[in-house]
Scaffold this motif. Sequence first.
Motif, PDB file in Angstrom:
ATOM      1  N   PRO A 138      31.692   7.990  57.193  1.00  0.00           N
ATOM      2  CA  PRO A 138      33.136   7.822  56.971  1.00  0.00           C
ATOM      3  C   PRO A 138      33.467   7.055  55.692  1.00  0.00           C
ATOM      4  CG  PRO A 138      32.514   7.117  59.195  1.00  0.00           C
ATOM      5  CD  PRO A 138      31.248   7.346  58.445  1.00  0.00           C
ATOM      6  N   ILE A 140      36.939   5.457  53.795  1.00  0.00           N
ATOM      7  CA  ILE A 140      38.334   5.126  54.105  1.00  0.00           C
ATOM      8  C   ILE A 140      38.954   4.373  52.944  1.00  0.00           C
ATOM      9  CG2 ILE A 140      39.853   3.861  55.701  1.00  0.00           C
ATOM     10  CD1 ILE A 140      37.339   4.050  57.691  1.00  0.00           C
ATOM     11  N   PHE A 162      39.726   9.439  54.999  1.00  0.00           N
ATOM     12  CA  PHE A 162      40.987   8.971  55.572  1.00  0.00           C
ATOM     13  C   PHE A 162      41.669   7.958  54.653  1.00  0.00           C
ATOM     14  CE2 PHE A 162      37.909   9.670  59.057  1.00  0.00           C
ATOM     15  CZ  PHE A 162      38.514  10.771  59.652  1.00  0.00           C
ATOM     16  N   ASP A 212      46.756   9.061  56.649  1.00  0.00           N
ATOM     17  CA  ASP A 212      46.387   9.387  58.035  1.00  0.00           C
ATOM     18  C   ASP A 212      46.898   8.354  59.024  1.00  0.00           C
ATOM     19  OD1 ASP A 212      44.395  11.767  57.592  1.00  0.00           O
ATOM     20  OD2 ASP A 212      44.011  10.266  56.050  1.00  0.00           O
ATOM     21  N   PHE A 229      39.084   4.746  62.330  1.00  0.00           N
ATOM     22  CA  PHE A 229      38.412   5.825  61.603  1.00  0.00           C
ATOM     23  C   PHE A 229      36.927   5.566  61.365  1.00  0.00           C
ATOM     24  CE2 PHE A 229      42.903   6.116  60.107  1.00  0.00           C
ATOM     25  CZ  PHE A 229      43.191   7.335  60.701  1.00  0.00           C
ATOM     26  N   LYS A 232      34.688   8.187  62.806  1.00  0.00           N
ATOM     27  CA  LYS A 232      35.060   9.592  62.581  1.00  0.00           C
ATOM     28  C   LYS A 232      34.704  10.052  61.173  1.00  0.00           C
ATOM     29  CE  LYS A 232      39.108   9.312  65.576  1.00  0.00           C
ATOM     30  NZ  LYS A 232      40.564   9.213  65.564  1.00  0.00           N
TER      31      LYS A 232
END
Lengths: 292, 107
Positions: A138, A140, A162, A212, A229, A232
């Motif tokens: 992930p 971010i 994200f 998001d 997040f 994910k």
Amino acid sequence: MTGAILFHELTARQRIAALVDAGSFSELLPPPERITSPYLAQLGIPVSFDDGLVIGHARIGGKKIYLAAQVGQFVGGAVGEIHGAKLTGLFKAAARDKVPCVLIVESGGVRLHEGSSGEIAIAETMRAIFECRALKVPTIAVIATDIGAYGGIGILSTCCDFRVMTEHGRLGISGPIVIEKWMGKKAYDSANRALVWKTSGGKTKYLLGDADALVHDTADAVRDGISKFLGKSNAVSLAALKARQKDLAKRLKRFGAATDPDTVWKGMGVRNIEAASLASGPDFAALAKRGK
Amino acid sequence: MEKFTKSFPSKPLGAKTAKPWALAGVVGSGNLEVLMERGSKPADAMECHVETSIPGYKASWLAALADFAHHYPAGGTKVTINDQGAPPVLVNLRLRQAYDHLTKGDK
């Protein structure tokens, strides 16, 4: 430190301290290493010990992350060779160790004094981000300050899986003053803060699906936003890219001729513009039906 | 740019500090960053390295640094400053902040 103090008012180092588990942050290339910009020194411009980027690893809720925070007060958080190399290296380390990577953004893009090195660094970091995404690690971006994410850093932020934003955050490519210079004050008045934030601010970006999550302007809220997040990933696939392209074409057709940002808000489901203007974070999200 | 180095007599720093180095401030217009590190020699002098974008104020700098070294036991520290036009009162504030972070931690 957390709660009462607004996230956008903190310094980069305070932001890190407020977000991560107490005492868990370990800085890479800390100030005593004095890895500073050789270009700024040649131009007679003061350098900074961290070149405007604090990087390291830490834990959030016990989970290990790599994170970086840009220092907006130092040349607008702009990316030079050292700043960029630190950014690239961090995302490469995230891919190598399969550890999520969080970027707390505050940058107008590439540092003009070291343009080519900055541009190359942005491109290399984008490659490293896509390496992470291919490995389902992930990535971010947190965009929560008035300086926001513009230019190369705007692009780089949208390359992450994200984006977590607050209403203070702004996301775009060309900044308001640049747009005004090219299109004229009649087309876009950069001094009109309401217009600027309604076109590039967190609320609008959330409505359009570019952000998001939209969270309150506190470290606790930002941390919760990031935590959601961490487990994910948002895979890059040809089908997903084609669907996104279709969405953007639809958006352009629907709002391309709009002259008032309220048209976009209304079109994306905001019924009460005044109430939504005053609402923050999830309260705003609740007032607006998330765009289709 | 103007660059200079000078050591100032100062009582030795305590044997224990919260951390080996501390940073205060940021390089922005009218501001500066101060990096204070322990472990410099001799133990009864504060070693200072200043780099400033505004030349011609060396006397003010030396006075501000000497004043700090006189009032705080900062002997054995190395102070490195990147300055972008901070006024003397801010220089003093940042030195005190860095010293506080070094000796007591960030809290």
